[in-house]
Design a protein around this motif. Sequence first.
Motif, short mmCIF file in Angstrom:
data_model
loop_
_atom_site.label_atom_id
_atom_site.label_comp_id
_atom_site.label_asym_id
_atom_site.label_seq_id
_atom_site.Cartn_x
_atom_site.Cartn_y
_atom_site.Cartn_z
N GLN A 62 3.79 26.22 5.48
CA GLN A 62 2.67 26.05 6.40
C GLN A 62 3.04 25.20 7.61
OE1 GLN A 62 -1.38 26.21 4.14
NE2 GLN A 62 0.11 25.17 2.83
N ILE A 63 3.89 24.21 7.41
CA ILE A 63 4.33 23.40 8.55
C ILE A 63 5.20 24.22 9.48
CG2 ILE A 63 5.81 21.45 9.21
CD1 ILE A 63 4.57 19.91 6.84
N SER A 105 5.69 27.07 14.59
CA SER A 105 5.92 28.30 15.37
C SER A 105 4.72 28.61 16.26
CB SER A 105 6.25 29.47 14.45
OG SER A 105 5.12 29.88 13.71
N LEU A 106 3.53 28.28 15.78
CA LEU A 106 2.33 28.47 16.61
C LEU A 106 2.41 27.58 17.85
CD1 LEU A 106 -0.61 29.44 17.14
CD2 LEU A 106 -1.34 27.52 15.73
N ILE A 156 -6.75 27.89 13.87
CA ILE A 156 -5.70 27.91 12.87
C ILE A 156 -5.04 26.55 12.69
CG2 ILE A 156 -3.42 28.88 12.32
CD1 ILE A 156 -5.71 30.77 11.71
N GLY A 157 -4.82 25.82 13.78
CA GLY A 157 -4.19 24.50 13.67
C GLY A 157 -4.95 23.57 12.73
N ALA A 186 -5.14 22.60 4.95
CA ALA A 186 -4.40 23.16 3.82
C ALA A 186 -3.23 22.27 3.42
CB ALA A 186 -3.91 24.57 4.16
N VAL A 187 -2.49 21.78 4.40
CA VAL A 187 -1.36 20.89 4.12
C VAL A 187 -1.87 19.57 3.54
CG1 VAL A 187 0.50 19.55 5.20
CG2 VAL A 187 0.20 21.95 5.78
#
Length: 130
Positions: free
Chosen positions: A20-21, A26-27, A44-45, A51-52
């Motif tokens: 996820q990181i 990449s985003l 999303i960020g 989530a992390v």
Amino acid sequence: MMPNPDRTAAAALTTLIVLQIVMLMSLYAGVPPHPPVSTPFFGIGPFIGAAVSAAMAALILGPTSKKASRFLSGLAAVLALVSFGPQKYFDAQIGLIWPAVVTAQAAVLVLGLQLFRSPRNSSTAATQTV
């Protein structure tokens, strides 16, 4: 000898955190393939941050040791599946993202098995023997 469920679950959570990181990086770097900036429901960020955070909290508490950490581990798995779940096989970029999708799904499977197989709560076992 079977591995410690907490260590196995911790390895699965670490896998999800790293994936996820990398996805978040990449985003922000704009490196394809990267996730969309937002969905109709959330950015999303912030979602990946949540989530992390759930995965890190479960990792710190001991992923299978207490009721709260088991909840956080399950939550981390569900949140990871939003980004890496089976729906991704229908994504136009599956040819580019399949290594992350398969790895995350394997980690979620391992985590789920450890949550299912590990002792539920050591304090519950202690009160039942009294």
